[in-house]
Write an enzyme that holds these catalytic residues in place. Structure first.
Site, PDB file in Angstrom:
ATOM      1  N   HIS A  68       0.834  -1.202   0.000  1.00  0.00           N
ATOM      2  CA  HIS A  68       0.000   0.000   0.000  1.00  0.00           C
ATOM      3  C   HIS A  68       0.870   1.254   0.000  1.00  0.00           C
ATOM      4  O   HIS A  68       0.586   2.232  -0.703  1.00  0.00           O
ATOM      5  CB  HIS A  68      -0.915  -0.035   1.231  1.00  0.00           C
ATOM      6  CG  HIS A  68      -1.692   1.213   1.467  1.00  0.00           C
ATOM      7  ND1 HIS A  68      -1.342   2.131   2.428  1.00  0.00           N
ATOM      8  CD2 HIS A  68      -2.809   1.689   0.878  1.00  0.00           C
ATOM      9  CE1 HIS A  68      -2.208   3.129   2.422  1.00  0.00           C
ATOM     10  NE2 HIS A  68      -3.112   2.895   1.494  1.00  0.00           N
ATOM     11  N   GLU A  71       2.235   1.834  -3.427  1.00  0.00           N
ATOM     12  CA  GLU A  71       1.210   2.409  -4.307  1.00  0.00           C
ATOM     13  C   GLU A  71       1.159   3.934  -4.158  1.00  0.00           C
ATOM     14  O   GLU A  71       1.115   4.669  -5.144  1.00  0.00           O
ATOM     15  CB  GLU A  71      -0.152   1.799  -3.984  1.00  0.00           C
ATOM     16  CG  GLU A  71      -1.314   2.428  -4.739  1.00  0.00           C
ATOM     17  CD  GLU A  71      -2.522   2.679  -3.858  1.00  0.00           C
ATOM     18  OE1 GLU A  71      -3.058   3.799  -3.902  1.00  0.00           O
ATOM     19  OE2 GLU A  71      -2.927   1.756  -3.118  1.00  0.00           O
ATOM     20  N   HIS A  72       1.166   4.415  -2.915  1.00  0.00           N
ATOM     21  CA  HIS A  72       1.156   5.857  -2.669  1.00  0.00           C
ATOM     22  C   HIS A  72       2.364   6.536  -3.319  1.00  0.00           C
ATOM     23  O   HIS A  72       2.239   7.582  -3.954  1.00  0.00           O
ATOM     24  CB  HIS A  72       1.180   6.127  -1.157  1.00  0.00           C
ATOM     25  CG  HIS A  72      -0.172   6.139  -0.530  1.00  0.00           C
ATOM     26  ND1 HIS A  72      -0.642   7.181   0.219  1.00  0.00           N
ATOM     27  CD2 HIS A  72      -1.177   5.217  -0.539  1.00  0.00           C
ATOM     28  CE1 HIS A  72      -1.866   6.910   0.658  1.00  0.00           C
ATOM     29  NE2 HIS A  72      -2.198   5.717   0.209  1.00  0.00           N
ATOM     30  N   GLU A 144      -3.936   7.986   8.029  1.00  0.00           N
ATOM     31  CA  GLU A 144      -4.922   7.090   7.428  1.00  0.00           C
ATOM     32  C   GLU A 144      -5.147   5.862   8.310  1.00  0.00           C
ATOM     33  O   GLU A 144      -6.286   5.441   8.528  1.00  0.00           O
ATOM     34  CB  GLU A 144      -4.447   6.661   6.034  1.00  0.00           C
ATOM     35  CG  GLU A 144      -5.388   5.732   5.310  1.00  0.00           C
ATOM     36  CD  GLU A 144      -4.857   5.317   3.949  1.00  0.00           C
ATOM     37  OE1 GLU A 144      -5.221   4.203   3.502  1.00  0.00           O
ATOM     38  OE2 GLU A 144      -4.085   6.077   3.337  1.00  0.00           O
TER      39      GLU A 144
END
Length: 429
Positions: A68, A71-72, A144
């Site tokens: 993840h 991906e960012h 997040e």
């Protein structure tokens, strides 16, 4: 270059496939619609935290949440140009997501498809990680994570998954933890990128009024020839026993929330059999717990359970059934479910209700081809090593006898786990 055509005459649909010289698998579902949709996917998700390349002796273990995180960071460009503004220039909306098994980069557009595809292939194949921009992202993703952890729906779900699975990587939150992402650095990101973003581990899926020639013209320009890299992934095995029978937490909710689950550790011999098992259990679930089911009508009319949900899902390394909702009486709600499933195992699923559910699912399958969103549906079936064009045939042939056998095999109270979120006590408010 050899282009293969796959047709399903029964539903009047087809797709084209080719393997590019770079090793990238390319799929095109032609649709005479105004929009086009493209997904550039890598077979890499949250569960892939222990791996090596074929021929290497030692496995590499990386921090949870790194897929993840990667991906960012892929939206960061060395020239400082914002990736989303590049797409906006050509009239496209873009996004990306990471799940347990896949990372996908995507765009939709109504014009300038070749230009937008060029942007997609460009930024995903040009990583740019520095100690400074990696550290900056830790604060953003940390926020997040904390936001997710403060949400009762997320807590009741993740607590159930961790109660069901003792060691499986499926119990890793896709975003990781604040502690795990603090261990991520630029070198680790590059290591994961080089392994999992190799084009032989990726595929491109497109739906829209596009030709394979248009796609290949961009791919030939952007992607160099490459060799296959074989990735060896290490996943922890699971027994049928659950890690914990009952877990609870307290949040600011109006009434208690609960989820019950049972994990399915049976491993079919091939992807087709696994999908057949999945569809049979999904049809059983819809028959037994859908809005028109006797159980749903009963619990709604008695006000025992609100916001009821039930579902069976299967991934690469895990499969499970989950049931739950909101209730003022946890014991009564859970016992209602247990008693109901014992009765179903004894007397079987109503054949007429099952047939109605099967017909409804087939109609839903046909509707999936009506928009360019079929590109995403098709891509997710590829992650499960299945062909979405063959799913309709499985739905058409699954029987209530098969569903009954699977229900009797899977549902055993000894292996249930329950997760509950209670309202805060007065002193906690």
């Amino acid at each position: 270059m050899n282009i293969i055509t796959k047709e399903n005459a029964l539903i009047g649909e087809k797709y084209y496939y080719t393997k590019h010289k770079s090793g990238l698998d390319i799929y095109l579902i032609p649709k005479e619609l105004s929009a086009s949709y493209a997904l550039f996917c890598t077979r890499y998700g949250a569960v892939d935290n222990c791996f090596k390349l074929e021929g290497e002796e030692e496995f590499t273990r990386v921090p949870d949440g790194i897929a993840h995180y990667l991906e960012h960071k892929m939206f960061e460009n060395e020239d400082g140009v914002d990736t989303f503004s590049r797409f906006a220039k050509y009239g496209a909306s873009a996004n990306a997501f990471t799940s347990t098994e896949v990372t996908a980069y995507l765009f939709k557009c109504t014009e300038n498809f070749p230009e937008n595809l060029g942007v997609l292939l460009d930024y995903v194949t040009h990583p740019y990680f520095t100690p400074e921009n990696v550290e900056k992202e830790q604060g953003i993703i940390g926020q997040e994570i904390r936001g997710r952890e403060d949400h009762p729906d997320f807590a009741v779900y993740m607590n159930l998954i961790r109660a069901l699975y003792k060691d499986s990587q499926i119990n890793i939150d896709v975003a990781g933890t604040v502690e795990s992402i603090a261990e991520i650095n630029a070198d680790t990101l590059y290591k994961c990128y080089e392994v999992f973003y190799h084009l032989s581990n990726m595929f491109l899926c497109v739906a829209g009024n596009v030709t394979m020639e248009e796609i290949l013209a961009v791919a030939d320009k952007m992607l160099p020839a490459g060799e296959v890299k074989n990735i060896v992934r290490s996943y922890n095995e699971e027994s049928r026993e659950v890690a914990e029978k009952f877990v609870s937490a307290r949040f600011e909710v109006a009434k208690p929330m609960f989820l019950m689950g049972v994990k399915d550790i049976y491993k079919p011999l091939n992807a087709h059999d696994k999908m057949k098992r999945t569809i049979a259990l999904q049809l059983a679930t819809e028959t037994l717990f859908g809005d028109a089911s006797e159980f749903a009508v009963d619990v709604y009319e008695s006000a025992l359970i609100d916001e009821m949900e039930a579902g069976y899902s299967a991934g690469k390394i895990s499969a499970h059934f989950i049931f739950g909702g909101e209730t003022d009486d946890i014991d009564a709600a859970t016992q209602k479910f247990i008693s109901y499933m014992e009765d179903v195992k004894k007397n079987g699923i109503d054949p007429e209700a099952f047939e109605n559910a099967r017909r409804a699912k087939y109609a839903e399958y046909i509707r999936s081809f009506e928009s360019v969103n079929i590109a995403e549906v098709f891509a997710m079936s590829l992650i499960k090593e299945t062909d979405w064009f063959e799913i309709g045939d499985i739905i058409a042939k699954v029987t209530v006898e098969e569903a009954n056998a699977l229900v009797r095999e899977l549902f055993d109270e000894k292996y249930y786990a329950t997760s509950v979120v209670y309202p805060l006590e007065k002193e906690d408010k």
